[in-house]
Scaffold this motif. Sequence first.
Motif: not given
Length: 653
Positions: A312-316, A318-321, A350-352
């Motif tokens: 997630y830190e490498l790709n903010k 990326d909500k799945i991470a 984000d989840i939906n």
Amino acid sequence: MKSSFKTVIVFFISFFCYCQSDHCSYNTEKLPNNYYRYLQGNFENDNQIDKIIFDITTLIGLEKNFVYVNSPGINNCVALNYEGFRYILYDKSFLNKLSQNKNIKQSVYISVLAHEIGHHLQGHTLKNISENDNKLSEIEADKFSGFVMAKFGYSLMEAQEAINSLPQTFSKTHPDKLKRLLAIKEGYEITTKKQNYFISKIKSELLNTLFVQYYMKGQEDLRNNNIEDAIDNFTTSITLNKENNFFPIALRAIAYSKAKLYPQAINDYKKLENIKINDSLAIGDFLYFNRGVTFAKMEDFSKASKDFYKAYELNKKDKIALMRFAESQTLNRNYQSAKLAYEFQLTDDDINNSELEKFSIGDAFFYKALSYYETNDLEYSEKYFEEAKKLFPKEYPRLALPYFYLGRIFEKKHNYEKALEQYLAFIEINKSEQNYFMYDINYDKANDVYLSLANLYQQKEDYDLSTKYINTLIERKPKLPNSYITRGLNNYYKNNLENAKSDFLKSCDLGSNEGCELIEKLKNKTIQKVKLKSSNHITGGYKTNKILEYTYNSLTKEYDLTNELNVQSKLYFDLDNYAFKRGENNWLHSPWTYQNYDESSQRHFYLDNYRQTITFDKNYKKITWYTNEINNVFQKIIIYTELIEDKTIRPNE
């Protein structure tokens, strides 16, 4: 959809090629930010495209040294050099748009793919080039396309059809339309003498890269779940090319993980840490996210959490991470950390809106609900368990779990009718044919539900139903002393005194002091109806610094005070679990069940998983642990006095 396999990158051989950072796009659009996810080859290659590429390379006597990947939805065709691999990404629906008169023609596919192959064969994707040189490279690729079309026997009109279908627009990266049509015509009319020179020049740019064939075969095997073959083919590819092997190793690690060969998978991920590539997004996905998935499968949720958060830190974006991080924190019992992630970093939208299947979105809400539940936030936990119920399909093995927790929530809120509804639904779902295997997954929770149903129906004075459910529990776990107490009380209330005595004796034989006491009370007819077992349940955080320890003296048959401590201690109680820590020690956890409130001693009784009896005084100001039972006698008693409520206390803080 994002999973442990993230989508694979494909090399598109493009007609109008915009060369920048080692790639050429068919139109002038930039590559999408997540283009690297196509590299795994999750989409099976189109048979027609596969044959065309084979025919083109065979026709001119060349070996394919590029990976071509089906990339639906990219709306482009791209020739790409990525970390030493040559790729072609193609979107067939995009190719179809280039046919004139709305007719889909194979000739258009050949002309476009030949153009992109020309870019690879002539080295255009191996370097960044100037705007002017880029236009020259387009002319060279157009000539090659025309040459190939002539070799296939198509007409010049067919060779130029794809170019003619494009609008006449100014471009900094491509020659104008007329120059491109002339280039195709020049390539189309190449003489035999020039043809031999042309092919010779192209061959000099290439090596016969056999490792690509094994790499692509490994992708195909991985897609088709032929895991052993995938591992073998990726290993061969890695052996044949020891330099450009980040992605073969990454995919082999996934294959090892699917085969449950976790040490081998972790070893491959360790190798990836030592391979330097410039794409931080790919590192986040292929190393940290997928390794997090492997750690989660190994139930090492602490390491899984760290890797998911690194991804997630490498790709903010990326909500799945981030979802997987919060889930792993919940499973690692770091409920407060998970709750903070849900509250401040991960919205419901984000989840939906994530690219996940419906049941996976349900999982995300389930773990969100669980983090609120375990931090005693009942309103939000109820909301998200209800959301999970709506998203879990009927055949999903976890479907019953939200009903279990909702039953617990309604018990805490003293809404016993709704608690009954949820528990009965839990049992019904577990019994349904498609979910027969859920008894394995929810076995212990089902036992808790049968006990809760028995207790709730006992309070409703429906002793027959109460006995029905406690009998089921006794069949499943015949050595639980408290089950016999519950059934014995049902018999007592129905005036079946002999059966009541038999049940109390059984409970006493199994080590329950309460069962032994009830035998005496039965003789004296002093048994009173118990209060509802969850009516005054203690919840939340508490602290104290006054602890008394007593040890049983076998000579005097009394308990001697052996230790009087002044140590700051923290405790946390919930309906299903308790946790405590003394001084600087770590938190200790255990599930427990409420047994009853005894009027004569004015104490609440609990039983934990270690068969320890735990009592509280009437107002929950003093807690007593009865532990280390030998021959029906507890050898040690520990008393925490003067409990003070402290809402800031949380386990694993």
